[in-house]
Design a protein around this motif. Structure first.
Motif, PDB file in Angstrom:
ATOM      1  N   VAL A   1      12.671  58.382 -20.241  1.00  0.00           N
ATOM      2  CA  VAL A   1      11.694  58.138 -21.232  1.00  0.00           C
ATOM      3  C   VAL A   1      11.291  59.747 -21.347  1.00  0.00           C
ATOM      4  CG1 VAL A   1      10.714  56.045 -20.273  1.00  0.00           C
ATOM      5  CG2 VAL A   1       9.876  58.140 -19.361  1.00  0.00           C
ATOM      6  N   THR A   2      10.792  60.009 -22.864  1.00  0.00           N
ATOM      7  CA  THR A   2      10.232  61.127 -23.103  1.00  0.00           C
ATOM      8  C   THR A   2       8.977  61.552 -22.756  1.00  0.00           C
ATOM      9  OG1 THR A   2      11.921  60.976 -25.137  1.00  0.00           O
ATOM     10  CG2 THR A   2       9.978  62.732 -25.262  1.00  0.00           C
ATOM     11  N   ALA A   3       8.653  62.615 -22.041  1.00  0.00           N
ATOM     12  CA  ALA A   3       7.371  63.015 -21.668  1.00  0.00           C
ATOM     13  C   ALA A   3       6.685  63.922 -22.661  1.00  0.00           C
ATOM     14  CB  ALA A   3       7.343  63.687 -20.116  1.00  0.00           C
ATOM     15  N   GLU A   4       7.632  64.712 -23.129  1.00  0.00           N
ATOM     16  CA  GLU A   4       7.126  65.873 -24.208  1.00  0.00           C
ATOM     17  C   GLU A   4       8.359  66.243 -25.119  1.00  0.00           C
ATOM     18  OE1 GLU A   4       4.277  69.242 -23.172  1.00  0.00           O
ATOM     19  OE2 GLU A   4       6.258  70.234 -23.303  1.00  0.00           O
ATOM     20  N   LEU A   5       7.844  66.225 -26.368  1.00  0.00           N
ATOM     21  CA  LEU A   5       8.656  66.664 -27.575  1.00  0.00           C
ATOM     22  C   LEU A   5       8.102  67.739 -28.450  1.00  0.00           C
ATOM     23  CD1 LEU A   5      11.236  66.225 -29.054  1.00  0.00           C
ATOM     24  CD2 LEU A   5      10.096  64.386 -30.561  1.00  0.00           C
ATOM     25  N   SER A   6       8.639  68.840 -28.472  1.00  0.00           N
ATOM     26  CA  SER A   6       8.409  70.149 -29.372  1.00  0.00           C
ATOM     27  C   SER A   6       9.278  69.941 -30.412  1.00  0.00           C
ATOM     28  CB  SER A   6       8.328  71.301 -28.412  1.00  0.00           C
ATOM     29  OG  SER A   6       7.411  71.213 -27.529  1.00  0.00           O
ATOM     30  N   VAL A   7       8.807  70.267 -31.725  1.00  0.00           N
ATOM     31  CA  VAL A   7       9.544  70.385 -32.938  1.00  0.00           C
ATOM     32  C   VAL A   7       9.142  71.410 -33.570  1.00  0.00           C
ATOM     33  CG1 VAL A   7      10.274  69.422 -35.103  1.00  0.00           C
ATOM     34  CG2 VAL A   7      10.054  67.875 -33.004  1.00  0.00           C
ATOM     35  N   ASP A   8       9.800  72.496 -34.031  1.00  0.00           N
ATOM     36  CA  ASP A   8       9.452  73.610 -35.001  1.00  0.00           C
ATOM     37  C   ASP A   8      10.240  73.368 -36.352  1.00  0.00           C
ATOM     38  OD1 ASP A   8       7.448  75.497 -33.548  1.00  0.00           O
ATOM     39  OD2 ASP A   8       9.085  75.035 -32.148  1.00  0.00           O
TER      40      ASP A   8
ATOM     41  N   ASN B   1       2.818  64.915 -26.579  1.00  0.00           N
ATOM     42  CA  ASN B   1       2.895  64.577 -25.037  1.00  0.00           C
ATOM     43  C   ASN B   1       2.788  62.900 -24.987  1.00  0.00           C
ATOM     44  OD1 ASN B   1       1.261  67.228 -24.777  1.00  0.00           O
ATOM     45  ND2 ASN B   1       2.689  66.932 -23.508  1.00  0.00           N
ATOM     46  N   PHE B   2       3.748  62.373 -24.561  1.00  0.00           N
ATOM     47  CA  PHE B   2       3.788  60.607 -24.342  1.00  0.00           C
ATOM     48  C   PHE B   2       3.414  60.307 -22.922  1.00  0.00           C
ATOM     49  CE2 PHE B   2       6.985  62.133 -27.415  1.00  0.00           C
ATOM     50  CZ  PHE B   2       7.015  61.457 -28.351  1.00  0.00           C
ATOM     51  N   PHE B   3       2.456  59.386 -22.930  1.00  0.00           N
ATOM     52  CA  PHE B   3       1.642  59.016 -21.699  1.00  0.00           C
ATOM     53  C   PHE B   3       2.054  57.577 -21.289  1.00  0.00           C
ATOM     54  CE2 PHE B   3      -1.967  61.760 -23.841  1.00  0.00           C
ATOM     55  CZ  PHE B   3      -1.447  62.636 -23.320  1.00  0.00           C
ATOM     56  N   ARG B   4       2.497  56.750 -22.185  1.00  0.00           N
ATOM     57  CA  ARG B   4       2.908  55.626 -21.792  1.00  0.00           C
ATOM     58  C   ARG B   4       3.825  54.843 -22.637  1.00  0.00           C
ATOM     59  NH1 ARG B   4      -2.706  55.291 -21.699  1.00  0.00           N
ATOM     60  NH2 ARG B   4      -2.595  55.033 -19.200  1.00  0.00           N
ATOM     61  N   PRO B   5       4.507  53.819 -22.517  1.00  0.00           N
ATOM     62  CA  PRO B   5       5.218  53.200 -23.487  1.00  0.00           C
ATOM     63  C   PRO B   5       4.508  52.462 -24.268  1.00  0.00           C
ATOM     64  CG  PRO B   5       6.188  52.816 -21.282  1.00  0.00           C
ATOM     65  CD  PRO B   5       4.885  53.521 -21.095  1.00  0.00           C
ATOM     66  N   VAL B   6       4.755  52.358 -25.575  1.00  0.00           N
ATOM     67  CA  VAL B   6       4.130  51.559 -26.661  1.00  0.00           C
ATOM     68  C   VAL B   6       4.808  50.450 -27.027  1.00  0.00           C
ATOM     69  CG1 VAL B   6       3.524  51.596 -28.895  1.00  0.00           C
ATOM     70  CG2 VAL B   6       3.390  53.752 -27.958  1.00  0.00           C
ATOM     71  N   ALA B   7       4.356  49.130 -26.428  1.00  0.00           N
ATOM     72  CA  ALA B   7       4.802  47.786 -26.706  1.00  0.00           C
ATOM     73  C   ALA B   7       4.779  47.586 -28.172  1.00  0.00           C
ATOM     74  CB  ALA B   7       4.196  46.905 -25.797  1.00  0.00           C
ATOM     75  N   LEU B   8       5.798  46.516 -28.433  1.00  0.00           N
ATOM     76  CA  LEU B   8       5.927  46.344 -30.141  1.00  0.00           C
ATOM     77  C   LEU B   8       5.431  44.920 -30.108  1.00  0.00           C
ATOM     78  CD1 LEU B   8       9.421  47.785 -30.644  1.00  0.00           C
ATOM     79  CD2 LEU B   8       7.109  48.667 -31.745  1.00  0.00           C
ATOM     80  N   ASP B   9       4.328  44.578 -29.557  1.00  0.00           N
ATOM     81  CA  ASP B   9       3.650  43.300 -29.654  1.00  0.00           C
ATOM     82  C   ASP B   9       2.177  43.420 -30.485  1.00  0.00           C
ATOM     83  OD1 ASP B   9       2.134  44.515 -27.638  1.00  0.00           O
ATOM     84  OD2 ASP B   9       2.520  43.265 -26.232  1.00  0.00           O
ATOM     85  N   CYS B  10       1.787  44.473 -30.780  1.00  0.00           N
ATOM     86  CA  CYS B  10       0.614  44.793 -31.670  1.00  0.00           C
ATOM     87  C   CYS B  10       0.723  45.881 -32.602  1.00  0.00           C
ATOM     88  CB  CYS B  10      -0.738  44.814 -30.726  1.00  0.00           C
ATOM     89  SG  CYS B  10      -0.579  46.197 -29.466  1.00  0.00           S
TER      90      CYS B  10
END
Length: 273
Positions: free
Chosen positions: A81-88, A223-232
């Protein structure tokens, strides 16, 4: 120069098809060091990049390839799982199609995860963007494949907001609302991290524009803290921190089920003619 590429698999996910991503390929560079590669088809949108910045779609390409580069070294662990993504973003406009190419290297590896970096160039060889990912290994067995029919893909060249099925809402903070959509799922069945980053970029750009900042995205730190469910619905709300003549900053929080799942800082730079 990169050489000796070998496809890592031929089964592309729905998100990879939605964003025109090719399958990741393992390879080595001319020094014999590991180097992975992935393409993005921009044939339909390249002519539009003169007047419109598509920085958000770069995050999907980068997250997918950077994640694969670390995932490929997971050993006996189930996934990543991605914890942190940086894009320039170095070249926000006037991309030359029909393809973007990203090349990624592993920077560091531990028992718990790793870090990778990547460069994105267009078909003319212009450096478009760079990215860095920090990911954590997880022990979550791959879910059973969903055999239900997927929605049809949007028409080529439409705005990225339509790619992810989202909508923009105004209020105290500009919001991008993304309803459940199986086309934006990762292999674990949650919302793809790159799609979250794309929605973050769209929310930040809309918020800065509302405040009068004519900016292109220069960078995003996510910063990604928890998975995002696709139910809402998932809501990405942008608040402007500062609007300057040359640089502006917005912060974006993504919430789902009443909980913050992702936060980001997006920096815009003055649009150059």
């Amino acid at each position: 120069m990169s050489i000796a590429y070998e496809a890592a698999g031929t089964d592309r996910t729905a998100t990879q098809r939605l964003f025109g991503l090719g399958a990741p390929a393992r390879g080595v560079d001319d020094r014999g060091e590991p180097l992975n590669r992935m393409s993005m088809d921009i044939g339909a949108l390249a002519p539009n990049t003169t007047r419109t910045a598509y920085s958000g779609v770069l995050a999907v390409l980068l997250d997918d390839l950077l994640g694969f580069t670390v995932w490929d070294r997971r050993g006996t662990r189930d996934g990543l799982v991605t914890a942190e993504l940086s894009v320039d973003v170095l070249t926000p406009r006037r991309w030359q199609g029909p393809t973007l190419w990203a090349e990624s290297r592993l920077l560091a590896l531990t028992a718990d995860g790793g870090t990778s970096t990547a460069r994105v160039c267009d078909s003319a060889g212009t450096l478009i963007a760079t990215g860095t990912l920090w990911g954590n290994f997880v022990d979550l067995p791959m879910p059973a494949a969903d055999r239900s029919a997927l929605p049809g893909l949007p028409a080529p060249g439409v705005p990225p907001l339509e790619w992810i099925g989202g909508r923009i809402e105004d209020g105290p903070g500009v919001r991008v609302v993304v309803p459940p959509n199986p086309l934006i799922a990762n292999k674990l069945g949650f919302m793809h991290g790159g799609v979250q980053a794309c929605a973050i970029d769209l929310a930040a750009t809309a918020a800065l524009s509302r405040d009068g900042a004519d900016m292109d995205t220069a960078s995003a730190r996510i910063n990604f803290f928890r998975p995002v469910a696709l139910d809402c619905d998932t809501t990405f709300t942008a608040d402007v921190v500062r609007v300057g003549r040359a640089v502006s900053v917005a912060r974006v929080a993504g919430t789902s089920g009443g909980r913050i799942c992702v936060e980001a800082t997006v920096t815009g730079r003055r649009r150059l003619t």
